[in-house]
Design a protein around this motif. Structure first.
Motif, short mmCIF file in Angstrom:
data_model
loop_
_atom_site.label_atom_id
_atom_site.label_comp_id
_atom_site.label_asym_id
_atom_site.label_seq_id
_atom_site.Cartn_x
_atom_site.Cartn_y
_atom_site.Cartn_z
N ARG A 273 -15.31 -8.28 33.13
CA ARG A 273 -14.28 -7.34 33.56
C ARG A 273 -14.85 -5.96 33.91
O ARG A 273 -14.52 -5.39 34.94
CB ARG A 273 -13.23 -7.21 32.45
CG ARG A 273 -12.01 -6.46 32.88
CD ARG A 273 -10.96 -6.45 31.80
NE ARG A 273 -11.39 -5.70 30.64
CZ ARG A 273 -11.02 -5.96 29.40
NH1 ARG A 273 -10.20 -6.96 29.16
NH2 ARG A 273 -11.43 -5.23 28.40
N GLN A 274 -15.69 -5.43 33.03
CA GLN A 274 -16.22 -4.07 33.25
C GLN A 274 -17.11 -4.03 34.49
O GLN A 274 -17.06 -3.09 35.26
CB GLN A 274 -17.01 -3.62 32.03
CG GLN A 274 -16.16 -3.51 30.77
CD GLN A 274 -15.72 -2.08 30.47
OE1 GLN A 274 -16.48 -1.16 30.63
NE2 GLN A 274 -14.49 -1.92 30.04
N LYS B 34 -3.26 -10.18 37.15
CA LYS B 34 -3.90 -9.80 35.89
C LYS B 34 -5.09 -10.72 35.58
O LYS B 34 -6.09 -10.27 35.02
CB LYS B 34 -2.89 -9.83 34.74
CG LYS B 34 -1.98 -8.61 34.75
CD LYS B 34 -0.95 -8.70 33.66
CE LYS B 34 0.03 -7.55 33.76
NZ LYS B 34 1.18 -7.73 32.89
N SER C 74 2.30 -11.17 39.18
CA SER C 74 1.59 -10.19 38.32
C SER C 74 0.62 -10.89 37.40
O SER C 74 -0.49 -10.40 37.17
CB SER C 74 2.58 -9.41 37.49
OG SER C 74 3.37 -8.64 38.32
N SER D 155 -7.88 -9.54 37.86
CA SER D 155 -8.54 -8.28 37.49
C SER D 155 -9.15 -8.36 36.09
O SER D 155 -9.65 -7.35 35.58
CB SER D 155 -7.56 -7.12 37.61
OG SER D 155 -6.38 -7.40 36.92
N GLY D 156 -9.12 -9.54 35.49
CA GLY D 156 -9.84 -9.75 34.23
C GLY D 156 -9.07 -9.40 32.98
O GLY D 156 -9.61 -9.40 31.89
N ILE D 157 -7.79 -9.11 33.13
CA ILE D 157 -7.01 -8.70 31.96
C ILE D 157 -6.57 -9.93 31.15
O ILE D 157 -6.53 -9.89 29.94
CB ILE D 157 -5.78 -7.88 32.40
CG1 ILE D 157 -6.26 -6.59 33.07
CG2 ILE D 157 -4.89 -7.55 31.23
CD1 ILE D 157 -5.22 -5.94 33.92
N LEU D 158 -6.24 -10.99 31.84
CA LEU D 158 -5.78 -12.20 31.15
C LEU D 158 -6.77 -13.35 31.33
O LEU D 158 -7.40 -13.48 32.37
CB LEU D 158 -4.42 -12.64 31.70
CG LEU D 158 -3.24 -11.71 31.50
CD1 LEU D 158 -1.99 -12.31 32.14
CD2 LEU D 158 -2.97 -11.46 30.02
N HIS D 159 -6.86 -14.16 30.30
CA HIS D 159 -7.62 -15.41 30.33
C HIS D 159 -6.71 -16.52 30.84
O HIS D 159 -5.61 -16.65 30.33
CB HIS D 159 -7.99 -15.80 28.90
CG HIS D 159 -9.38 -15.47 28.52
ND1 HIS D 159 -10.44 -16.20 28.95
CD2 HIS D 159 -9.88 -14.49 27.73
CE1 HIS D 159 -11.54 -15.69 28.44
NE2 HIS D 159 -11.23 -14.64 27.69
#
Lengths: 261, 347
Positions: free
Chosen positions: B96-97, B72, B68, B75-79
């Motif tokens: 991300r956008q 993440k 996960s 998908s750009g949620i975590l650095h």
């Protein structure tokens, strides 16, 4: 343009959902009518007991109808945001090409557009039934846009409260504290003029009087004189709450990146 | 970095700071409150792999392996703490956008559909989110409605759909904007056998039609076998296998399942590397370590005892292979691997 259209779409879907949840809507309306009935009877009893009421009791019922209308029309999204943060759903909404907090606000506005008219009718009919009087039509007309704006700002403050779940395991205690402050400092049941002067001063440092007592006061003291100042105050608190939500979300996503989902 | 690749990771690392409680003493809770102790937990440790456009890849590992976290990051949620990642030539956490327009996500235990409203409302909302023109939305919705047989379901509130129906709608919703990459996390969890089969077929078909890259995490080996061509196994944050499912079967355990239907009521085998798995009158099932004893010797030993009516030779179930894999790799790890060459774990 497409950016506005996507948030408008969020508002429309939230409005459909609010309209579909009829039981909740009717429950709110019933609760509202009961509250107004109870307080109308209470103030009548206070007046009959010879205790002084600086405002006429009928005006107080209409005041309560206005403040409760704002409060009950406001969608409280903090619990949903808290659940989404706890379950990790928020992390899966982040990759979408849409701002999470702005989509949340748009959904609040959509739900507000459904609730406010229905509850407005309930407020009007109940207050008229319990008092047999009507305030100046002009004051009522002023109340509508100011009340809706106040409700939107309040909804944004609940979004901010929900975003605190990124740091707090449970934001519910904060919600209760905020709720109580809103009731007391916002002048939910009684106008601020009835408060001690020091408490009025304290209250005016918070957004709450502008959200409840301000628009509600239109039905006691009239709207023409108070409206410009209240408009400025609401504009200030609108910018404040929007900025606060954006800041909290920015910090929250940074914290998510550092500490994980 | 190769921009022609759908996904490319190199030496990706991610650790989290977690709070650790002190040993339980009277004052420990007070001390924890005043001065909490935290420690770093490594979730992803030098993960490297590359995925070609249109590939269907299973990304598997036991709970807490880092699947996960990797998704993440992708998908750009975590650095990440270190390393590089490119998804469709974009750096996910910086863009991300922008990336959001080209990726889709399906999470089996979560829903993107509005619960009290018909699925059509969510489709229309997503059309706006992904900035599809009304004509494009209509065309896409028509195609997906036909492919996923959503016709009778579109106007029913989601709350009235069965789990299988809802998942069909979820997958269709994720494909609405024709994503170039679809991330799927346990897409068939909780579904019955036929609903699972439907979802797998639809995923495979849509990926082939649209040329979408699939990266699927699942604990259900059926999802991997039916949908994916390649499997990446991650354990304790490190990639321990990257190759085709057939190679995983063939190369890892070196075991075969042999089922015999014999003329004699019972057969006996005193061969090394042969284990009796199941037995009944006139039939038996053996597990044969082919590196120790070739299957031919087992069959010859059976024929010496009498004629055989039937004989089947199969790989062990993938579940067993993966379980054994996890057991084995929990004792050791492999060195970080270069990208984009597919790797095999040295046996």
């Amino acid at each position: 343009m497409s950016t506005y259209r996507k948030y408008w779409a969020f508002a429309r879907v939230a409005a459909s959902e609010a309209a579909n949840q009829r039981a909740e809507l009717y429950g709110r309306a019933l609760f509202f009518a009961v509250i107004l009935g109870v307080f109308a009877a209470l103030w009548r009893a206070v007046a009959e007991a010879g205790m002084p009421l600086r405002a006429e009791q009928e005006k107080l019922v209409w005041y309560l109808a206005a403040t409760e209308w704002i409060l009950l029309s406001t969608p409280q999204r903090h619990m949903q945001i808290q659940d989404e943060v706890r379950r990790g759903d928020v992390a899966y909404q982040l990759p979408r090409p849409v701002s999470y907090p702005r989509a949340a606000l748009a959904q609040c506005l959509g739900a507000l557009l459904v609730r406010a008219p229905l509850l407005g009718v309930v407020a009007f009919v109940s207050a008229f039934a319990f008092t047999g009087r009507m305030p100046a039509l002009q004051s009522l007309l002023w109340l509508v846009p100011f009340g809706m704006l106040a409700s939107a700002i309040l909804a944004e403050l609940y979004v901010a409260l929900g975003l605190l779940s990124f740091w707090l395991t449970d934001a519910t205690p904060l919600y209760w504290v905020t709720g109580k402050l809103l009731f007391i400092l916002g002048g939910l049941m009684l106008p601020l003029e009835l408060y001690p002067r020091w408490l009025q001063r304290v209250a005016l440092c918070t957004p709450f009087p502008s959200l409840l007592a301000g628009p509600g006061g239109f039905l006691i003291n009239g709207a023409e004189q108070a409206a410009p100042l209240l408009a400025l105050r609401l504009l200030f608190w609108a910018c404040f709450s929007f900025g606060l939500v954006e800041l909290l979300f920015w910090r929250a996503t940074r914290s998510l990146q550092v500490s994980g989902g | 970095m190769n921009t022609a690749l759908a996904i490319e990771l190199s030496g990706l690392c991610k650790s989290f700071r977690v709070r650790r409680a002190r040993a339980v003493t009277r004052l420990s809770s007070v001390k924890d409150f005043i001065s909490p102790i935290s420690e770093h937990v490594i979730a992803v440790d030098h993960v490297s792999f590359a995925i070609q456009p249109g590939e269907r890849v299973a990304f598997i590992g036991p709970n807490g392996a880092g699947k996960s976290t990797t998704l993440k990051v992708l998908s750009g949620i975590l650095h990440p703490d270190a390393g590089t990642a490119q998804v469709l030539g974009l750096t996910p956490w910086r863009e991300r956008q922008k990336l959001g327009f080209h990726i889709g996500t399906v999470f089996g235990q979560r829903s993107q559909l509005w619960y009290h409203l018909p699925a059509r409302d969510t489709f229309e909302l997503l059309g706006h989110v992904y900035e599809l023109s009304p004509a494009r939305l209509r065309e896409r919705l028509k195609a997906l409605t036909e492919a996923f047989e959503l016709g009778p379901l579109l106007d029913k509130p989601v709350s009235q759909l069965s789990l299988g129906e809802r998942m069909r709608a979820e997958v269709a919703a994720s494909l609405l904007h024709r994503p170039r990459i679809l991330f799927l996390d346990e897409p068939t969890i909780g579904l019955d056998v036929s609903a699972k089969a439907t979802i797998r077929t639809l995923l495979e078909r849509q990926s082939e039609q649209d040329g979408a890259t699939l990266l699927l995490t699942s604990h259900d080996t059926g999802d991997m076998e039916r949908v994916c061509q390649r499997v990446i196994v991650i354990h304790t944050g490190r990639v321990v296998w990257d190759g085709s499912i057939a190679e995983l079967r063939r190369g890892y355990l070196g075991k075969k399942r042999v089922r015999l239907l014999s003329e004699r009521p019972a057969l006996s085998f005193a061969l090394p590397g042969v284990r009796l798995v199941a037995e009944a009158a006139y039939r038996c099932e053996l597990e044969v370590s082919v590196e120790v004893t070739p299957v031919g010797r087992v069959i010859a030993a059976a024929l010496e005892q009498g004629a055989l009516h039937d004989l089947t030779i199969e790989d062990p179930p993938l579940d067993e292979i993966i379980q054994a894999f996890y057991r084995k790799t929990s004792y050791r790890t492999v060195d970080p691997v270069p990208v984009p060459t597919p790797i095999r774990v040295a046996q």
